[in-house]
Design a protein around this motif. Structure first.
Motif, short mmCIF file in Angstrom:
data_model
loop_
_atom_site.label_atom_id
_atom_site.label_comp_id
_atom_site.label_asym_id
_atom_site.label_seq_id
_atom_site.Cartn_x
_atom_site.Cartn_y
_atom_site.Cartn_z
N TYR A 2 0.83 -1.21 0.00
CA TYR A 2 0.00 0.00 0.00
C TYR A 2 0.86 1.26 0.00
O TYR A 2 1.93 1.29 0.59
N LYS A 3 0.36 2.31 -0.65
CA LYS A 3 1.08 3.58 -0.74
C LYS A 3 0.94 4.43 0.51
O LYS A 3 1.86 5.14 0.88
N HIS A 4 -0.25 4.41 1.12
CA HIS A 4 -0.48 5.22 2.32
C HIS A 4 -1.25 4.38 3.33
O HIS A 4 -2.42 4.07 3.13
N VAL A 5 -0.57 4.03 4.41
CA VAL A 5 -1.16 3.21 5.47
C VAL A 5 -1.43 4.09 6.68
O VAL A 5 -0.56 4.86 7.12
N VAL A 28 3.31 -1.43 3.99
CA VAL A 28 3.58 -0.23 3.21
C VAL A 28 4.59 -0.55 2.10
O VAL A 28 5.56 -1.27 2.31
N GLY A 32 6.36 4.32 0.12
CA GLY A 32 5.05 4.66 0.68
C GLY A 32 5.20 5.38 2.00
O GLY A 32 6.31 5.60 2.50
N VAL A 34 3.43 6.05 6.13
CA VAL A 34 2.58 5.59 7.21
C VAL A 34 2.21 6.80 8.05
O VAL A 34 3.08 7.61 8.39
#
Length: 135
Positions: A2-5, A28, A32, A34
């Protein structure tokens, strides 16, 4: 990956965000980011007169520092404080900030959670992105 957690963090005695933070680090993607988010409840208007001037800003700064210390091992981790009710604010913030995965810690549900619904349950039901729940 994921790009933005987003990792919501509560500073309650019975909540330990360490597993959620570790999971976010695994989920991430390279490059990316967090975000560790703490939701503060609104201060009621009848209480605001009794709160020392600057207290809210000082509390937010201290919370952000704590969040960033928790996320210091993660790449591109930042701490954020938002105001509102936990479940709704987490879902709204995630939608506005292009979050593609929320990693949230949960605890074993008690009677109060069954009747009212826990924050994690609200997030799972209403988030528009993937949600990973840790226990």
């Amino acid at each position: 990956m994921y790009k933005h957690v987003l990792v919501p963090v509560a500073f309650d005695e019975d909540h330990d965000p360490s597993e959620a933070i570790a999971a976010a680090g695994l989920l991430v993607s390279e490059g990316g980011r967090v975000t560790l988010l703490h939701v503060m409840a609104h201060v009621p208007s009848y209480v605001i007169n009794y709160v020392p001037e600057g207290f809210q800003a000082e509390a937010q700064a201290a919370i952000i520092a704590s969040l960033e210390a928790m996320g210091s091992e993660l790449p591109h981790a930042t701490g954020v404080v938002a105001e509102g009710t936990a479940g709704k604010t987490i879902v709204k913030w995630a939608g506005q900030e292009d979050v593609d995965c929320i990693v949230i810690a949960s605890h074993r549900p008690g009677m109060q959670d069954i009747v009212l619904g826990s924050t994690a349950a609200q997030v799972v039901r209403h988030a528009a992105c993937a949600v990973h729940v840790t226990r």
